[in-house]
Write a protein that holds these residues in place. Structure first.
Motif, PDB file in Angstrom:
ATOM      1  N   THR A 151     -12.251  18.874   5.615  1.00 42.10           N
ATOM      2  CA  THR A 151     -11.222  19.838   5.214  1.00 42.10           C
ATOM      3  C   THR A 151      -9.945  19.697   6.038  1.00 42.10           C
ATOM      4  N   LYS A 152     -10.068  19.162   7.262  1.00 42.95           N
ATOM      5  CA  LYS A 152      -8.886  18.938   8.097  1.00 42.95           C
ATOM      6  C   LYS A 152      -7.979  17.876   7.483  1.00 42.95           C
ATOM      7  N   TYR A 153      -8.576  16.969   6.712  1.00 42.33           N
ATOM      8  CA  TYR A 153      -7.830  15.833   6.187  1.00 42.33           C
ATOM      9  C   TYR A 153      -7.758  15.854   4.659  1.00 42.33           C
ATOM     10  N   ASN A 154      -7.677  17.078   4.129  1.00 47.36           N
ATOM     11  CA  ASN A 154      -7.385  17.316   2.705  1.00 47.36           C
ATOM     12  C   ASN A 154      -8.442  16.783   1.747  1.00 47.36           C
ATOM     13  N   VAL A 155      -9.697  16.766   2.180  1.00 49.88           N
ATOM     14  CA  VAL A 155     -10.792  16.426   1.285  1.00 49.88           C
ATOM     15  C   VAL A 155     -11.369  17.731   0.755  1.00 49.88           C
ATOM     16  N   PRO A 156     -11.475  17.900  -0.571  1.00 47.60           N
ATOM     17  CA  PRO A 156     -12.001  19.152  -1.139  1.00 47.60           C
ATOM     18  C   PRO A 156     -13.382  19.500  -0.595  1.00 47.60           C
ATOM     19  N   GLU A 157     -13.633  20.767  -0.470  1.00 53.52           N
ATOM     20  CA  GLU A 157     -14.890  21.261   0.082  1.00 53.52           C
ATOM     21  C   GLU A 157     -16.108  20.780  -0.704  1.00 53.52           C
ATOM     22  N   ASP A 158     -15.929  20.594  -2.027  1.00 49.28           N
ATOM     23  CA  ASP A 158     -17.070  20.219  -2.877  1.00 49.28           C
ATOM     24  C   ASP A 158     -17.310  18.698  -2.935  1.00 49.28           C
ATOM     25  N   ARG A 159     -16.529  17.910  -2.201  1.00 52.28           N
ATOM     26  CA  ARG A 159     -16.741  16.465  -2.177  1.00 52.28           C
ATOM     27  C   ARG A 159     -17.670  16.074  -1.037  1.00 52.28           C
ATOM     28  N   HIS A 160     -18.614  15.173  -1.346  1.00 54.20           N
ATOM     29  CA  HIS A 160     -19.581  14.726  -0.360  1.00 54.20           C
ATOM     30  C   HIS A 160     -19.734  13.210  -0.440  1.00 54.20           C
ATOM     31  N   LEU A 161     -20.300  12.627   0.596  1.00 57.05           N
ATOM     32  CA  LEU A 161     -20.510  11.197   0.600  1.00 57.05           C
ATOM     33  C   LEU A 161     -21.612  10.804  -0.379  1.00 57.05           C
ATOM     34  N   GLU A 162     -21.407   9.672  -1.052  1.00 52.05           N
ATOM     35  CA  GLU A 162     -22.419   9.091  -1.945  1.00 52.05           C
ATOM     36  C   GLU A 162     -22.811   7.729  -1.401  1.00 52.05           C
ATOM     37  N   PHE A 163     -24.111   7.447  -1.433  1.00 50.46           N
ATOM     38  CA  PHE A 163     -24.592   6.172  -0.882  1.00 50.46           C
ATOM     39  C   PHE A 163     -25.247   5.330  -1.982  1.00 50.46           C
ATOM     40  N   ILE A 164     -24.890   4.055  -1.982  1.00 50.42           N
ATOM     41  CA  ILE A 164     -25.473   3.131  -2.953  1.00 50.42           C
ATOM     42  C   ILE A 164     -26.072   1.943  -2.213  1.00 50.42           C
TER      43      ILE A 164
ATOM     44  N   PRO B  46       0.835  -1.211   0.000  1.00 52.08           N
ATOM     45  CA  PRO B  46       0.000   0.000   0.000  1.00 52.08           C
ATOM     46  C   PRO B  46       0.863   1.251   0.000  1.00 52.08           C
ATOM     47  N   TYR B  47       0.308   2.330  -0.512  1.00 50.92           N
ATOM     48  CA  TYR B  47       0.991   3.619  -0.441  1.00 50.92           C
ATOM     49  C   TYR B  47       1.117   4.043   1.024  1.00 50.92           C
ATOM     50  N   ARG B  48       2.171   4.801   1.310  1.00 55.48           N
ATOM     51  CA  ARG B  48       2.340   5.350   2.660  1.00 55.48           C
ATOM     52  C   ARG B  48       1.588   6.675   2.729  1.00 55.48           C
ATOM     53  N   ARG B  49       0.308   6.569   2.987  1.00 53.80           N
ATOM     54  CA  ARG B  49      -0.552   7.744   3.082  1.00 53.80           C
ATOM     55  C   ARG B  49      -1.284   7.722   4.415  1.00 53.80           C
ATOM     56  N   PRO B  50      -1.398   8.869   5.060  1.00 53.16           N
ATOM     57  CA  PRO B  50      -1.981   8.907   6.411  1.00 53.16           C
ATOM     58  C   PRO B  50      -3.459   8.536   6.439  1.00 53.16           C
ATOM     59  N   ILE B  51      -3.841   7.890   7.516  1.00 51.64           N
ATOM     60  CA  ILE B  51      -5.233   7.528   7.765  1.00 51.64           C
ATOM     61  C   ILE B  51      -5.653   8.171   9.087  1.00 51.64           C
TER      62      ILE B  51
END
Length: 343
Positions: free
Chosen positions: A330-343, A284-289
């Motif tokens: 926004t604290k964890y680098n998610v763009p303001e215009d991104r939202h959760l999608e449910f399926i 896996p990539y070394r990316r923070p969780i």
């Protein structure tokens, strides 16, 4: 140069310490392979001079048949092993507390998203690497796992004794879950990766699609026991691997769904980095969780809740999960215009 040596050292530690259950392949796949090896070993011993081992184990197996549905057998030294701290530092992984959880109550925790590895849930609830017991004193976490793995000889004992990272694992059936939530005195946390293996097929960087719209069994379970629901969102969980494009309706997606129906596990075609290079590999990539634990949702106990009541609480849960995501994205680098999608 020293930084490169340190990086290689950490990667090597992660690979060596987690050849069974961490980077390289999804946990579901590794469990499947390990279970097959145990079955072959159990049967194969019957045809050797060590046949008595299988006979004695089969006897023990029958006597111990119900243990998986009664909380398993915890080994705390495994849960506190230094190995898991190396895994935590590899990404790194952080557990974020936003509200107090009363240790006199039992809780149902919904973990989102599943991702490919379920790395956040694994480190938080199955080990002490991220300090779960310090953040939530008096609470004992239990992770749900597919029931079929507890029917595999030898492998079941590895799981029950805390072999899978020292976690108290319970089968993903209603009786096992109810046993945990019925425990007198409270202090138990039943963690469920709600999207399951199917959600792993949509796990890729930048994805915020959750398989939740029709997943209501955990809601009914919480209502039947009056256990508060706790939404948990793990930022960065889907950033660990790239995945071959598999849109709904494609031959690849149909094949993956078919294999999942047959084997009970999903087989995402993923890739990330290698051990000594960063362009391609199965590590896996070394990316923070950052796993954020939301505030508990009060649940009124109802022995036989109606579908309307379940739907109402399910909608409340989705709203609280969305609120948790929006407050922290926004604290964890998610763009303001991104939202959760449910399926």
């Amino acid at each position: 140069l020293s930084h490169q040596k340190l990086t290689v050292s950490k990667v090597a530690l992660v690979c060596a310490s987690s050849a069974w259950s961490f980077p390289g392949l999804p946990i579901d796949c590794l469990v499947f392979i390990s279970a097959q090896c145990c079955i072959v070993l159990f049967i194969g011993l019957f045809f050797t001079r060590f046949w008595l081992v299988s006979v004695l184990y089969a006897t023990w197996w029958l006597l111990d048949w119900d243990t998986p549905s009664k909380g398993g057998r915890r080994i705390h030294c495994i849960r506190n092993s230094v190995i898991w701290r190396h895994m935590r530092n590899y990404f790194p992984v952080t557990l974020v507390k936003t509200a107090e959880l009363d240790p006199s109550k039992n809780y149902v925790v919904g973990f989102h998203p599943h991702g490919v590895l379920v790395a956040g849930a694994f480190l938080h609830f199955c080990t002490e690497a991220t300090g779960f017991s310090q953040l939530f004193p008096g609470l004992t976490p239990h992770m749900m796992m597919l029931t079929l793995w507890f029917r595999v000889p030898f492998f079941r004992d590895y799981l029950l004794s805390g072999g899978k990272q020292g976690c108290s694992l319970v089968p993903s059936d209603k009786d096992s879950a109810s046993y945990v939530l019925r425990r007198w005195g409270g202090g138990n946390v039943l963690a469920i990766a709600v999207g399951g293996a199917q959600e792993a097929l949509d796990a890729r960087p930048g994805a915020f699609t959750l398989l939740l719209k029709n997943r209501k069994g955990f809601i009914r379970l919480a209502m039947e026991h009056g256990a508060p629901l706790v939404p948990v969102f793990s930022f960065g969980e889907n950033e660990l691997f790239d995945q071959v494009n598999n849109p709904e309706g494609s031959w690849l997606r149909r094949t993956q769904h078919r294999l999942q129906q047959i084997m009970g596990i999903s087989l995402p075609l993923f890739h990330a980095r290698g051990m000594f290079q960063y362009s391609f590999g199965l590590l896996p990539y070394r990316r923070p969780i950052f796993t954020v634990v939301g505030k508990p949702i009060k649940v009124e106990k109802k022995h036989n809740p109606s579908q309307e009541e379940v739907d109402r609480l399910h909608q409340t849960y989705i709203e609280e999960l969305c609120k948790l995501f929006e407050e922290h994205k926004t604290k964890y680098n998610v763009p303001e215009d991104r939202h959760l999608e449910f399926i």
